[in-house]
Design a protein around this motif. Structure first.
Motif, PDB file in Angstrom:
ATOM      1  N   PHE A 334       0.620  -1.180   0.028  1.00 43.21           N
ATOM      2  CA  PHE A 334      -0.068   0.109  -0.157  1.00 43.21           C
ATOM      3  C   PHE A 334       0.840   1.337   0.018  1.00 43.21           C
ATOM      4  O   PHE A 334       0.484   2.336  -0.699  1.00 43.21           O
ATOM      5  N   PRO A 335       1.935   1.440   0.906  1.00 40.14           N
ATOM      6  CA  PRO A 335       2.730   2.610   0.708  1.00 40.14           C
ATOM      7  C   PRO A 335       3.510   3.320  -0.544  1.00 40.14           C
ATOM      8  O   PRO A 335       3.393   4.266  -0.932  1.00 40.14           O
ATOM      9  N   GLY A 338       1.485   5.472  -3.325  1.00 44.50           N
ATOM     10  CA  GLY A 338       1.559   6.771  -3.050  1.00 44.50           C
ATOM     11  C   GLY A 338       2.849   7.135  -3.496  1.00 44.50           C
ATOM     12  O   GLY A 338       3.153   8.247  -4.043  1.00 44.50           O
ATOM     13  N   SER A 339       4.052   6.147  -3.449  1.00 42.70           N
ATOM     14  CA  SER A 339       5.124   6.943  -3.623  1.00 42.70           C
ATOM     15  C   SER A 339       5.337   6.711  -5.166  1.00 42.70           C
ATOM     16  O   SER A 339       6.099   7.665  -5.866  1.00 42.70           O
ATOM     17  N   THR A 394      -0.014   4.604   7.841  1.00 40.87           N
ATOM     18  CA  THR A 394       0.207   5.800   7.427  1.00 40.87           C
ATOM     19  C   THR A 394       1.537   6.294   7.399  1.00 40.87           C
ATOM     20  O   THR A 394       1.812   7.056   6.425  1.00 40.87           O
ATOM     21  N   THR A 397       3.467   5.114   4.298  1.00 40.15           N
ATOM     22  CA  THR A 397       2.912   5.595   3.273  1.00 40.15           C
ATOM     23  C   THR A 397       3.416   7.140   2.835  1.00 40.15           C
ATOM     24  O   THR A 397       4.133   7.340   1.851  1.00 40.15           O
ATOM     25  N   CYS A 400       7.197   6.601   2.162  1.00 41.33           N
ATOM     26  CA  CYS A 400       7.626   5.861   0.910  1.00 41.33           C
ATOM     27  C   CYS A 400       7.211   7.157  -0.254  1.00 41.33           C
ATOM     28  O   CYS A 400       8.064   7.395  -1.248  1.00 41.33           O
ATOM     29  N   GLY A 401       6.260   7.839  -0.063  1.00 43.07           N
ATOM     30  CA  GLY A 401       5.718   9.166  -1.116  1.00 43.07           C
ATOM     31  C   GLY A 401       6.720   9.890  -0.986  1.00 43.07           C
ATOM     32  O   GLY A 401       7.178  10.526  -2.069  1.00 43.07           O
TER      33      GLY A 401
END
Length: 494
Positions: A334-335, A338-339, A394, A397, A400-401
């Motif tokens: 999941f993270p 966004g990355s 969170t 995420t 990573c982003g």
């Protein structure tokens, strides 16, 4: 009589803007050949990186247990039953007949890091070769070799730990050639004020590869067995090889389908930066260059952060929340989505700031600071919020982003300071940073084995300290002007 004259090899920001304004709109559109090329590199990077990291998620299914002395305590919140399709205290069974291995965290760390031994030998060499014989052949052969070796990995594991480690080392040779050999492409295809976005589009495929492999790796491992993860991603890589060799060309001049207007636009924007003539590498000057060393140290520190995120996110989530392989893949992947988005948008943001008269070095350093400092701070805070899995995901995420903003910063800075030698410098900096990929699994495996309770805290604090030191070095010594040793030497006849 002759006079030796050094040309600047760089175009002023205002001059570049004037050139851009004179060019027809269709040349600058997203449907152009160069953006199509960036998209092809994007998907080939997806395949290359997916083949690299699938070991990190399948490891959860390959070993009897990765939950060595769980970090859970009375205050830790378990994932709710059926939150991701099933209760997590009783992991779902894996397909019958799938081999399992009794590997300790130390052995797993050695397996994780073994691919980096091969990569560190070929990253700089691949950059040099790509600049000499072309990216098409270098990267294409690397992707093909990587795909074949991914297909052979389950067989190597059956023969024993030594066979698997040797296979991973050889796999690393092909991975290094692919990772370091692609930057020469943008010496010929990337107009200066589009390089941030073009490189970001291409490099973001690596993050999408991390997301895809981590997400699908869990599902495939649980449904079909972990060997099929290697078979599927190895096969996909072979398919992408076909498209690479058919559609990719080393420069606009040799491309058979590019429009005349786009070809003229690219060539005119680069004629002051790149020359077709071959000049020897100024090795001594490069070794004395602080801007070059700042690239190396900052890439090393950022790679330490990325390796913690990519290699140990599944293990961390598995040890803290005791989830099964499929749910672990979903949470760990999941993270990265966004990355992926941030990586692409970061390139557009960097080019936008350049149009607003920001200095190039200012843009590079802003992107690098945002991609290092907040990202590592959020990771360092993870052990203090592990009582809530939503907060943990969170933080992962966000980290990573933000980390991918460095794609528009330090990672393409070699194109600024030495466009003639950017493929070699990019390979050198990535080879230097690959030392982090070797050290992270070994040191982390040692810390977790010695002290499971505080091992993650020690790991994350060490990562933050290294990240901060590399960032400070880059802020002090990083530059974006073409260095004297990288300027083209021409003979002018009087």
């Amino acid at each position: 009589m002759t006079e030796l004259r050094l040309t600047r090899g760089e175009s002023k920001h205002s001059q570049d803007m004037q050139v851009d304004k004179k060019l027809p709109g269709k040349v600058l559109g997203l449907c152009s050949t160069r953006y199509g090329l960036a998209l092809i590199v994007h998907f080939c990077n997806l395949s290359l990186v997916a083949q690299n990291i699938i070991m990190y998620i399948t490891m959860v299914a390959m070993v009897n247990s990765t939950d060595h002395q769980s970090l859970l305590n009375s205050s830790t919140e378990w994932l709710p039953v059926d939150s991701l399709g099933g209760g997590n205290k009783t992991p779902k069974s894996l397909p019958a007949g799938v081999p399992l291995y009794d590997w300790s965290p130390k052995i797993q760390g050695i397996i994780f890091s073994s691919i980096s031994y091969g990569m560190i030998l070929t990253l700089a060499l691949s950059g040099y070769l790509a600049g000499r014989i072309g990216t098409k052949r270098v990267f294409g052969c690397a992707l093909l070799a990587s795909s074949v070796l991914a297909l052979l990995t389950p067989l190597a594991a059956d023969f024993g730990i030594a066979s698997l480690i040797v296979t991973r080392i050889v796999h690393g040779l092909s991975q290094g050639i692919g990772s370091g050999g692609q930057f020469a492409l943008w010496e010929k295809w990337g107009p200066p004020h589009e390089r941030s976005r073009l490189c970001s589009i291409a490099l973001s495929g690596m993050i999408l590869g991390s997301f895809t492999a981590t997400l699908l790796g869990g599902f495939i491992s649980q449904a079909l067995g972990w060997p099929f993860t290697f078979y599927i991603f190895g096969g996909i890589g072979c398919v992408f090889c076909f498209f690479w060799f058919v559609l990719v060309y080393d420069d606009p001049v040799s491309h058979p389908w590019i429009s005349t207007s786009e070809k003229e636009y690219i060539m005119s924007s680069l004629d002051q930066q790149v020359s077709s003539s071959k000049q020897s590498l100024p090795i001594k000057a490069i070794l004395k260059s602080l801007p070059c060393w700042s690239l190396c140290f900052c890439c090393f520190s950022h790679q330490w952060l990325l390796n913690i995120l990519i290699v140990y996110t599944p293990t961390y989530i598995g040890s803290v929340y005791n989830v099964n392989i499929r749910d672990n893949g979903v949470l760990s992947a999941f993270p990265f989505i966004g990355s992926w988005i941030t990586g692409i948008l970061g390139g557009y943001l960097a080019d936008f700031l350049l149009t607003k008269n920001f200095r190039l070095i200012t843009v590079r350093k802003i992107a690098t600071v945002l991609g290092n400092l907040p990202a590592s701070a959020f990771i360092m805070a993870l052990p203090y919020v592990n009582s809530n899995y939503i907060t943990t995901i969170t933080f992962l995420t966000i980290s990573c982003g933000l980390s991918q903003l460095c794609q528009a910063g330090v990672y393409i800075n070699a194109l600024d300071i030495a466009p003639r030698y950017s493929s070699f410098l990019a390979g050198v900096s990535r080879e230097f940073s690959q030392i982090a990929a070797i050290l992270v699994p070994i040191i982390t495996g040692f810390l977790l084995s010695q002290d499971p309770e505080f091992g993650w805290k020690y790991t994350f604090f060490l990562m933050f300290a290294i990240n901060l030191l590399g960032l400070i070095f880059y802020i002090i010594f990083g530059e974006a002007d073409i260095q004297d040793w990288a300027k083209e030497r021409k003979l002018t006849y009087l």
